[in-house]
Design an enzyme around this catalytic site. Sequence first.
Site, PDB file in Angstrom:
ATOM      1  N   HIS A 125       0.841  -1.210   0.000  1.00  0.00           N
ATOM      2  CA  HIS A 125       0.000   0.000   0.000  1.00  0.00           C
ATOM      3  C   HIS A 125       0.873   1.257   0.000  1.00  0.00           C
ATOM      4  O   HIS A 125       0.608   2.206  -0.734  1.00  0.00           O
ATOM      5  CB  HIS A 125      -0.901   0.021   1.245  1.00  0.00           C
ATOM      6  CG  HIS A 125      -1.944  -1.063   1.280  1.00  0.00           C
ATOM      7  ND1 HIS A 125      -2.156  -1.860   2.377  1.00  0.00           N
ATOM      8  CD2 HIS A 125      -2.832  -1.482   0.340  1.00  0.00           C
ATOM      9  CE1 HIS A 125      -3.146  -2.716   2.132  1.00  0.00           C
ATOM     10  NE2 HIS A 125      -3.561  -2.516   0.897  1.00  0.00           N
ATOM     11  N   LYS A 176     -18.441  -5.993   7.171  1.00  0.00           N
ATOM     12  CA  LYS A 176     -17.225  -6.745   7.523  1.00  0.00           C
ATOM     13  C   LYS A 176     -16.752  -6.357   8.910  1.00  0.00           C
ATOM     14  O   LYS A 176     -16.782  -5.189   9.280  1.00  0.00           O
ATOM     15  CB  LYS A 176     -16.101  -6.385   6.526  1.00  0.00           C
ATOM     16  CG  LYS A 176     -15.992  -7.332   5.349  1.00  0.00           C
ATOM     17  CD  LYS A 176     -14.589  -7.220   4.752  1.00  0.00           C
ATOM     18  CE  LYS A 176     -14.586  -7.045   3.264  1.00  0.00           C
ATOM     19  NZ  LYS A 176     -13.312  -6.624   2.730  1.00  0.00           N
ATOM     20  N   ARG A 179      -1.686  -6.789  -8.356  1.00  0.00           N
ATOM     21  CA  ARG A 179      -0.626  -7.754  -8.046  1.00  0.00           C
ATOM     22  C   ARG A 179      -0.646  -8.887  -9.067  1.00  0.00           C
ATOM     23  O   ARG A 179       0.153  -8.928  -9.967  1.00  0.00           O
ATOM     24  CB  ARG A 179      -0.817  -8.328  -6.628  1.00  0.00           C
ATOM     25  CG  ARG A 179      -0.368  -7.398  -5.532  1.00  0.00           C
ATOM     26  CD  ARG A 179      -0.998  -7.752  -4.228  1.00  0.00           C
ATOM     27  NE  ARG A 179      -2.440  -7.554  -4.282  1.00  0.00           N
ATOM     28  CZ  ARG A 179      -3.264  -7.675  -3.260  1.00  0.00           C
ATOM     29  NH1 ARG A 179      -2.797  -8.050  -2.093  1.00  0.00           N
ATOM     30  NH2 ARG A 179      -4.551  -7.451  -3.386  1.00  0.00           N
ATOM     31  N   SER A 212      -2.749  -7.651   3.067  1.00  0.00           N
ATOM     32  CA  SER A 212      -3.112  -7.414   4.470  1.00  0.00           C
ATOM     33  C   SER A 212      -3.383  -8.753   5.161  1.00  0.00           C
ATOM     34  O   SER A 212      -3.026  -8.929   6.329  1.00  0.00           O
ATOM     35  CB  SER A 212      -4.366  -6.540   4.551  1.00  0.00           C
ATOM     36  OG  SER A 212      -4.115  -5.266   4.027  1.00  0.00           O
TER      37      SER A 212
HETATM   38  P1  ADP Z   1      -9.741  -3.770  -0.985  1.00  0.00           P
HETATM   39  O1  ADP Z   1     -10.447  -4.517   0.081  1.00  0.00           O
HETATM   40  O2  ADP Z   1     -10.475  -2.561  -1.466  1.00  0.00           O
HETATM   41  O3  ADP Z   1      -9.186  -4.556  -2.120  1.00  0.00           O
HETATM   42  P2  ADP Z   1      -7.056  -3.582   0.089  1.00  0.00           P
HETATM   43  O4  ADP Z   1      -6.691  -2.797   1.288  1.00  0.00           O
HETATM   44  O5  ADP Z   1      -6.895  -5.041   0.136  1.00  0.00           O
HETATM   45  O6  ADP Z   1      -8.542  -3.108  -0.211  1.00  0.00           O
HETATM   46  O7  ADP Z   1      -6.262  -3.032  -1.178  1.00  0.00           O
HETATM   47  C1  ADP Z   1      -6.401  -1.711  -1.627  1.00  0.00           C
HETATM   48  C2  ADP Z   1      -5.736  -1.582  -2.970  1.00  0.00           C
HETATM   49  O8  ADP Z   1      -4.334  -1.766  -2.823  1.00  0.00           O
HETATM   50  C3  ADP Z   1      -6.189  -2.602  -4.015  1.00  0.00           C
HETATM   51  O9  ADP Z   1      -6.202  -1.988  -5.289  1.00  0.00           O
HETATM   52  C4  ADP Z   1      -5.119  -3.660  -3.960  1.00  0.00           C
HETATM   53  O10 ADP Z   1      -4.994  -4.350  -5.181  1.00  0.00           O
HETATM   54  C5  ADP Z   1      -3.900  -2.781  -3.695  1.00  0.00           C
HETATM   55  N1  ADP Z   1      -2.831  -3.564  -3.060  1.00  0.00           N
HETATM   56  C6  ADP Z   1      -2.902  -4.314  -1.952  1.00  0.00           C
HETATM   57  N2  ADP Z   1      -1.718  -4.915  -1.710  1.00  0.00           N
HETATM   58  C7  ADP Z   1      -0.876  -4.529  -2.694  1.00  0.00           C
HETATM   59  C8  ADP Z   1       0.488  -4.818  -3.045  1.00  0.00           C
HETATM   60  N3  ADP Z   1       1.227  -5.654  -2.294  1.00  0.00           N
HETATM   61  N4  ADP Z   1       1.008  -4.246  -4.152  1.00  0.00           N
HETATM   62  C9  ADP Z   1       0.254  -3.427  -4.906  1.00  0.00           C
HETATM   63  N5  ADP Z   1      -1.035  -3.116  -4.654  1.00  0.00           N
HETATM   64  C10 ADP Z   1      -1.593  -3.658  -3.567  1.00  0.00           C
END
Ligand code: ADP
Length: 161
Positions: A18, A42, A91, A129
Site C-alpha cells: 500500500h 465486515k 498484483r 493485508s
Molecule cells: P480492498 O479490500 O479494497 O481490495 P485492500 O486494502 O486489500 O482493499 O487493497 C487496496 C488496494 O491496494 C487494491 O487496489 C489492492 O490491489 C492494492 N494492493 C494491496 N496490496 C498490494 C500490493 N502488495 N502491491 C500493490 N497493490 C496492492
Amino acid sequence: MKRIAVYPGSFDPPTMGHVDIIERGAALFDELIVAVAVNSQKQPFFTTEERVEILKECCADYPNARVDSFQGLLVDYAQSQGASAIVRGLRALSDFEYEFQMASINRKLNEQIDTVCLLTRWEHAYLSSSIVKELFINGGDATGLAPEATLKKLAKRRAAG
Ligand code: ADP
C-alpha cells in the site's frame, strides 16, 4: 486544474505494498486522498480510526497525500472530493478480474472518473493485508512487510493479549 485522485481500500492493515502505491500515486497526481472504505458488513481487524491513524503516519513523507474515510459509493465520494481518478494496485492476474469489474461499474456510474491501476513492485507481489494478519495471529514477525506504524499497532495489540 488540480488533478486529484482517490486511493481507496480496506487497508486492514496497511502494508508496504500500500505504501508503495501511495508513494507512486502521490508522484503522479497533484493530490492523493488515501480513503479507508468503511464496510459495515465486515468485521475489521483494526478500527477505521486505527487504520486512518496508521495511514496518516505513512503519508507524513508525502505532503500532497492526505487520509480520509468514506461510506457508500466510491464514485460519489470521489466526486465530492473533486477527484478525476481512482488509483488501485494490481498484483496478480486474479486482482485484474476484480479491478476490471469495479472499474467498469464505476465508469458506468460516473464517466468523469477514471480508474488508474499501478502494477505492484515484484517484491510486493505476494504481499497482502491477510498475509500480515495471518503472520501476526501465528506469532510471526511482519518486519519489512508492513510499515512501522502498522508494526507498532500490531505490537500494541499483542501486548494487550
Ligand atoms: P480492498 O479490500 O479494497 O481490495 P485492500 O486494502 O486489500 O482493499 O487493497 C487496496 C488496494 O491496494 C487494491 O487496489 C489492492 O490491489 C492494492 N494492493 C494491496 N496490496 C498490494 C500490493 N502488495 N502491491 C500493490 N497493490 C496492492
